[in-house]
Design an enzyme around this catalytic site. Structure first.
Site, PDB file in Angstrom:
ATOM      1  N   ASN A 125       0.855  -1.196   0.000  1.00 57.36           N
ATOM      2  CA  ASN A 125       0.000   0.000   0.000  1.00 57.36           C
ATOM      3  C   ASN A 125       0.885   1.238   0.000  1.00 57.36           C
ATOM      4  O   ASN A 125       2.111   1.135  -0.044  1.00 57.36           O
ATOM      5  CB  ASN A 125      -0.946  -0.023   1.199  1.00 57.36           C
ATOM      6  CG  ASN A 125      -0.177  -0.130   2.495  1.00 57.36           C
ATOM      7  OD1 ASN A 125       0.635   0.731   2.813  1.00 57.36           O
ATOM      8  ND2 ASN A 125      -0.387  -1.217   3.238  1.00 57.36           N
ATOM      9  N   ASP A 151      -3.954  -6.541   4.887  1.00 55.92           N
ATOM     10  CA  ASP A 151      -4.937  -7.431   5.513  1.00 55.92           C
ATOM     11  C   ASP A 151      -4.845  -8.849   4.959  1.00 55.92           C
ATOM     12  O   ASP A 151      -5.230  -9.794   5.629  1.00 55.92           O
ATOM     13  CB  ASP A 151      -6.350  -6.883   5.294  1.00 55.92           C
ATOM     14  CG  ASP A 151      -6.587  -5.648   6.144  1.00 55.92           C
ATOM     15  OD1 ASP A 151      -6.131  -5.647   7.297  1.00 55.92           O
ATOM     16  OD2 ASP A 151      -7.202  -4.677   5.645  1.00 55.92           O
ATOM     17  N   LYS A 196       8.392 -16.418 -11.607  1.00 56.13           N
ATOM     18  CA  LYS A 196       7.620 -15.270 -12.093  1.00 56.13           C
ATOM     19  C   LYS A 196       6.381 -15.750 -12.863  1.00 56.13           C
ATOM     20  O   LYS A 196       6.500 -16.625 -13.733  1.00 56.13           O
ATOM     21  CB  LYS A 196       8.518 -14.428 -13.007  1.00 56.13           C
ATOM     22  CG  LYS A 196       7.863 -13.180 -13.504  1.00 56.13           C
ATOM     23  CD  LYS A 196       8.801 -12.400 -14.403  1.00 56.13           C
ATOM     24  CE  LYS A 196       8.029 -11.285 -15.085  1.00 56.13           C
ATOM     25  NZ  LYS A 196       8.821 -10.641 -16.115  1.00 56.13           N
ATOM     26  N   PRO A 206      -2.774 -12.165  10.220  1.00 55.13           N
ATOM     27  CA  PRO A 206      -3.218 -11.972  11.605  1.00 55.13           C
ATOM     28  C   PRO A 206      -3.378 -10.492  11.896  1.00 55.13           C
ATOM     29  O   PRO A 206      -2.664  -9.661  11.324  1.00 55.13           O
ATOM     30  CB  PRO A 206      -2.068 -12.560  12.431  1.00 55.13           C
ATOM     31  CG  PRO A 206      -0.894 -12.623  11.515  1.00 55.13           C
ATOM     32  CD  PRO A 206      -1.421 -12.718  10.121  1.00 55.13           C
ATOM     33  N   ASP A 207      -4.337 -10.131  12.740  1.00 56.28           N
ATOM     34  CA  ASP A 207      -4.496  -8.729  13.145  1.00 56.28           C
ATOM     35  C   ASP A 207      -3.550  -8.485  14.330  1.00 56.28           C
ATOM     36  O   ASP A 207      -3.804  -8.945  15.456  1.00 56.28           O
ATOM     37  CB  ASP A 207      -5.959  -8.444  13.528  1.00 56.28           C
ATOM     38  CG  ASP A 207      -6.179  -6.948  13.680  1.00 56.28           C
ATOM     39  OD1 ASP A 207      -5.353  -6.287  14.353  1.00 56.28           O
ATOM     40  OD2 ASP A 207      -7.161  -6.427  13.119  1.00 56.28           O
ATOM     41  N   ILE A 208      -2.471  -7.787  14.063  1.00 55.47           N
ATOM     42  CA  ILE A 208      -1.402  -7.612  15.062  1.00 55.47           C
ATOM     43  C   ILE A 208      -1.917  -6.839  16.277  1.00 55.47           C
ATOM     44  O   ILE A 208      -1.775  -7.260  17.421  1.00 55.47           O
ATOM     45  CB  ILE A 208      -0.207  -6.864  14.421  1.00 55.47           C
ATOM     46  CG1 ILE A 208       0.276  -7.617  13.172  1.00 55.47           C
ATOM     47  CG2 ILE A 208       0.923  -6.685  15.425  1.00 55.47           C
ATOM     48  CD1 ILE A 208       1.273  -6.861  12.324  1.00 55.47           C
ATOM     49  N   PHE A 220      -4.625   3.167  14.602  1.00 49.04           N
ATOM     50  CA  PHE A 220      -5.003   4.163  13.608  1.00 49.04           C
ATOM     51  C   PHE A 220      -6.168   3.565  12.818  1.00 49.04           C
ATOM     52  O   PHE A 220      -6.227   2.348  12.643  1.00 49.04           O
ATOM     53  CB  PHE A 220      -3.843   4.443  12.646  1.00 49.04           C
ATOM     54  CG  PHE A 220      -2.912   5.528  13.113  1.00 49.04           C
ATOM     55  CD1 PHE A 220      -2.011   5.287  14.137  1.00 49.04           C
ATOM     56  CD2 PHE A 220      -2.943   6.783  12.528  1.00 49.04           C
ATOM     57  CE1 PHE A 220      -1.165   6.289  14.575  1.00 49.04           C
ATOM     58  CE2 PHE A 220      -2.093   7.795  12.950  1.00 49.04           C
ATOM     59  CZ  PHE A 220      -1.199   7.547  13.979  1.00 49.04           C
ATOM     60  N   LYS A 276     -13.537   0.163  15.239  1.00 51.24           N
ATOM     61  CA  LYS A 276     -12.188  -0.388  15.469  1.00 51.24           C
ATOM     62  C   LYS A 276     -11.807  -0.284  16.939  1.00 51.24           C
ATOM     63  O   LYS A 276     -11.206  -1.191  17.515  1.00 51.24           O
ATOM     64  CB  LYS A 276     -11.164   0.319  14.586  1.00 51.24           C
ATOM     65  CG  LYS A 276     -11.196  -0.266  13.189  1.00 51.24           C
ATOM     66  CD  LYS A 276     -10.287   0.371  12.190  1.00 51.24           C
ATOM     67  CE  LYS A 276     -10.532  -0.306  10.841  1.00 51.24           C
ATOM     68  NZ  LYS A 276     -10.240   0.473   9.693  1.00 51.24           N
ATOM     69  N   LYS A 329     -11.381  -4.014  18.336  1.00 50.35           N
ATOM     70  CA  LYS A 329      -9.984  -4.385  18.608  1.00 50.35           C
ATOM     71  C   LYS A 329      -9.635  -4.181  20.090  1.00 50.35           C
ATOM     72  O   LYS A 329      -8.491  -4.380  20.492  1.00 50.35           O
ATOM     73  CB  LYS A 329      -9.035  -3.593  17.710  1.00 50.35           C
ATOM     74  CG  LYS A 329      -9.220  -3.899  16.218  1.00 50.35           C
ATOM     75  CD  LYS A 329      -8.113  -3.302  15.363  1.00 50.35           C
ATOM     76  CE  LYS A 329      -8.480  -3.413  13.885  1.00 50.35           C
ATOM     77  NZ  LYS A 329      -7.391  -3.872  13.034  1.00 50.35           N
TER      78      LYS A 329
HETATM   79  O1  PMT Z   1       2.945   5.982   6.596  1.00 49.14           O
HETATM   80  P1  PMT Z   1       2.405   7.339   6.142  1.00 49.14           P
HETATM   81  O2  PMT Z   1       2.607   7.556   4.657  1.00 49.14           O
HETATM   82  O3  PMT Z   1       2.948   8.474   6.978  1.00 49.14           O
HETATM   83  O4  PMT Z   1       0.822   7.350   6.336  1.00 49.14           O
HETATM   84  C1  PMT Z   1       0.272   7.251   7.613  1.00 49.14           C
HETATM   85  C2  PMT Z   1      -0.850   6.223   7.665  1.00 49.14           C
HETATM   86  C3  PMT Z   1      -2.018   6.726   6.851  1.00 49.14           C
HETATM   87  C4  PMT Z   1      -0.365   4.882   7.135  1.00 49.14           C
HETATM   88  C5  PMT Z   1      -1.204   6.008   9.182  1.00 49.14           C
HETATM   89  O5  PMT Z   1      -1.437   7.204   9.767  1.00 49.14           O
HETATM   90  C6  PMT Z   1      -2.388   5.087   9.346  1.00 49.14           C
HETATM   91  O6  PMT Z   1      -3.537   5.435   9.213  1.00 49.14           O
HETATM   92  N1  PMT Z   1      -2.039   3.818   9.691  1.00 49.14           N
HETATM   93  C7  PMT Z   1      -2.982   2.706   9.786  1.00 49.14           C
HETATM   94  C8  PMT Z   1      -3.342   2.197   8.436  1.00 49.14           C
HETATM   95  C9  PMT Z   1      -4.234   0.986   8.518  1.00 49.14           C
HETATM   96  O7  PMT Z   1      -3.805  -0.076   8.214  1.00 49.14           O
HETATM   97  O8  PMT Z   1      -5.426   1.226   8.998  1.00 49.14           O
HETATM   98  P2  PMT Z   1      -6.579   0.081   9.175  1.00 49.14           P
HETATM   99  O9  PMT Z   1      -7.796   0.883   9.389  1.00 49.14           O
HETATM  100  O10 PMT Z   1      -6.550  -0.863   8.017  1.00 49.14           O
HETATM  101  O11 PMT Z   1      -6.141  -0.701  10.465  1.00 49.14           O
HETATM  102  C10 PMT Z   1      -6.587  -0.358  11.765  1.00 49.14           C
HETATM  103  C11 PMT Z   1      -5.497  -0.589  12.789  1.00 49.14           C
HETATM  104  O12 PMT Z   1      -5.202  -1.997  12.881  1.00 49.14           O
HETATM  105  C12 PMT Z   1      -4.192   0.098  12.472  1.00 49.14           C
HETATM  106  O13 PMT Z   1      -3.666   0.593  13.667  1.00 49.14           O
HETATM  107  C13 PMT Z   1      -3.327  -1.011  11.894  1.00 49.14           C
HETATM  108  O14 PMT Z   1      -1.938  -0.779  12.186  1.00 49.14           O
HETATM  109  C14 PMT Z   1      -3.837  -2.233  12.647  1.00 49.14           C
HETATM  110  N2  PMT Z   1      -3.751  -3.506  11.887  1.00 49.14           N
HETATM  111  C15 PMT Z   1      -4.444  -3.659  10.719  1.00 49.14           C
HETATM  112  C16 PMT Z   1      -4.397  -4.879  10.057  1.00 49.14           C
HETATM  113  C17 PMT Z   1      -3.627  -5.935  10.603  1.00 49.14           C
HETATM  114  N3  PMT Z   1      -3.558  -7.108   9.992  1.00 49.14           N
HETATM  115  N4  PMT Z   1      -2.957  -5.750  11.741  1.00 49.14           N
HETATM  116  C18 PMT Z   1      -3.001  -4.568  12.392  1.00 49.14           C
HETATM  117  O15 PMT Z   1      -2.364  -4.402  13.439  1.00 49.14           O
END
Ligand code: PMT
Length: 403
Positions: free
Chosen positions: A206, A275, A285, A303-305, A321, A335, A339
């Protein structure tokens, strides 16, 4: 150590008219202030005014016999415990970034060992120009701490980022920086994207640059925390005194975070974790000709960390975030609840000026009962504000636990 001996460097910009107030506020904090002005600065505010409010002579010329006989630029550079440059113009910002010593102020900045803070102020187009942004990065990598600029109406009647922070905010920031609200705490931060292998030449990922997570790591360290930064594949320098562990995939990030989370007080999950990953990766390839017009990838959830850390029996304070493009508050609160987080920072990633890869950000932080707005600012300043909120909630939660 509380800094009590300040050099205030003033460069040529309309915001210089605010500097007598800045001197007054620094003096009110118990500081001794010596003012150094560039020639341009004198067109906006008089040395006489600054001499009166600082109760010290004002310096301006590098090649001034009287000044060199009385103190000299090297002595002045040694005298200072902190240097604040406000306003910092685009011109002097470029000179600083390139190690120029063509006036007294830039010479002092090269000759001093004191920390330097700068409050840039300029037209918003000048601020966004790639040359200025590249100079800013150089200064930040060298440890110069930026205060602002702020967003708003400018003297040139344009609206945007470029206004100098107000003197009250600058002084609050300088002295807050010493407050070390995270003193003694171990903060674990994840940053950047993950990459999920498709075949030896391709991956899923991403647009995360890691800037937000790295800004948090740098600010948390400055606020007194021991910081461990788990970084996905990004090309950013490691902030000073931060332990960095590099990973590539979500599974690797999971493994490292789970190990480190055992020993931390606060976990901030700023990483944009993929995800999904491929159920099976390809050792060779994938050939276009093999697949005709369509290619189907079989994906499996990673896994969701964050959710896993939040469910640990001895869990740290957990901050997530939420990167969203619609139904912002609804998804962010979802969330927070699903979470089992302490706080969630909502990021509107549909706006290209903030979020993914941008230098600025704006967040809405949700706790279970309140919300806090962090208005658009550089990721460095947004990080400071977010950590202040995290610090408050962390301490409140631990106070409740111990009573
Ligand atoms: O890196 P930059 O270019 O500075 O941009 C910043 C940002 C936009 C990446 C950052 O500020 C941000 O929003 N990070 C979270 C992005 C994200 O994956 O959001 P989410 O809504 O998909 O996930 C929710 C939360 O679960 C996040 O805290 C994520 O780290 C966590 N997560 C998600 C999926 C997963 N498998 N494991 C996780 O821990």
């Amino acid at each position: 150590m509380k800094i009590t001996r300040w050099i205030l460097g003033i460069t040529g910009g309309i915001a210089a008219y605010k500097t007598p107030e800045l001197v007054r506020l620094l003096v009110k904090q118990g500081s001794e202030v010596k003012v150094v002005m560039t020639h341009g600065a004198k067109s906006f505010v008089t040395p006489m005014t600054l001499q009166a409010v600082s109760r010290n002579p004002v310096y301006s010329d590098l090649l001034d016999e009287d000044f060199e006989a009385a103190m000299g630029h090297i002595e002045l550079a040694r005298w200072a415990q902190g240097i604040l440059i406000a306003p910092l113009s685009a011109n002097r910002l470029a000179a600083l970034a390139h190690g120029m010593a063509d006036d007294l102020l830039t010479t002092l900045c090269l000759a001093t060992q004191a920390p330097i803070w700068a409050a840039p102020a300029m037209n918003q187009q000048m601020w966004h120009h790639p040359a200025t942004q590249s100079n800013i990065r150089i200064l930040q990598e060298r440890g110069i701490q930026l205060l602002g600029p702020e967003y708003g109406e400018q003297a040139c009647q344009e609206i945007g980022l470029g206004r100098m922070c107000e003197p009250e905010a600058i002084v609050a920031n300088l002295f807050n920086a010493e407050k070390t609200i995270l003193e003694g705490k171990h903060v674990l931060i994840s940053a950047g994207p993950t990459q999920e292998v498709i075949d030896p030449v391709r991956y899923l990922s991403n647009r995360s640059s890691g800037k937000m997570g790295f800004a948090l790591a740098k600010a948390a360290q400055r606020m007194g925390a021991k910081v461990t930064l788990i970084a996905g594949p990004v090309s950013l320098p490691t902030p000073a005194h931060v332990k960095r562990l590099d990973v590539t995939s979500a599974q690797q990030m999971y493994d490292v975070v789970m190990k480190e989370a055992q020993h931390c007080d606060i976990f901030i999950s700023a990483a944009a974790v993929c995800d999904f990953r491929l159920l099976e990766t390809n050792n060779h390839k994938i050939k276009k000709s093999d697949q005709h017009q369509n290619l189907t990838l079989n994906l499996v959830a990673n896994p969701d960390i964050l959710a896993t850390v939040a469910k640990l029996p001895k869990r740290p304070f957990c901050v997530g975030f939420a990167a969203e493009t619609e139904n912002f508050e609804h998804y962010a609160r979802q969330k927070l609840l699903e979470k089992e987080l302490d706080l969630v920072a909502l990021n509107d990633v549909s706006n290209n000026e903030i979020g993914f890869d941008a230098n600025d950000n704006a967040l809405t932080v949700f706790s279970h009962h309140q919300k806090h707005e962090i208005t658009k600012n550089s990721k460095e300043n947004v990080a400071i504000k977010l950590l202040e909120i995290i610090g408050e909630y962390y301490h409140a939660k631990n106070k409740t636990k111990s009573t």
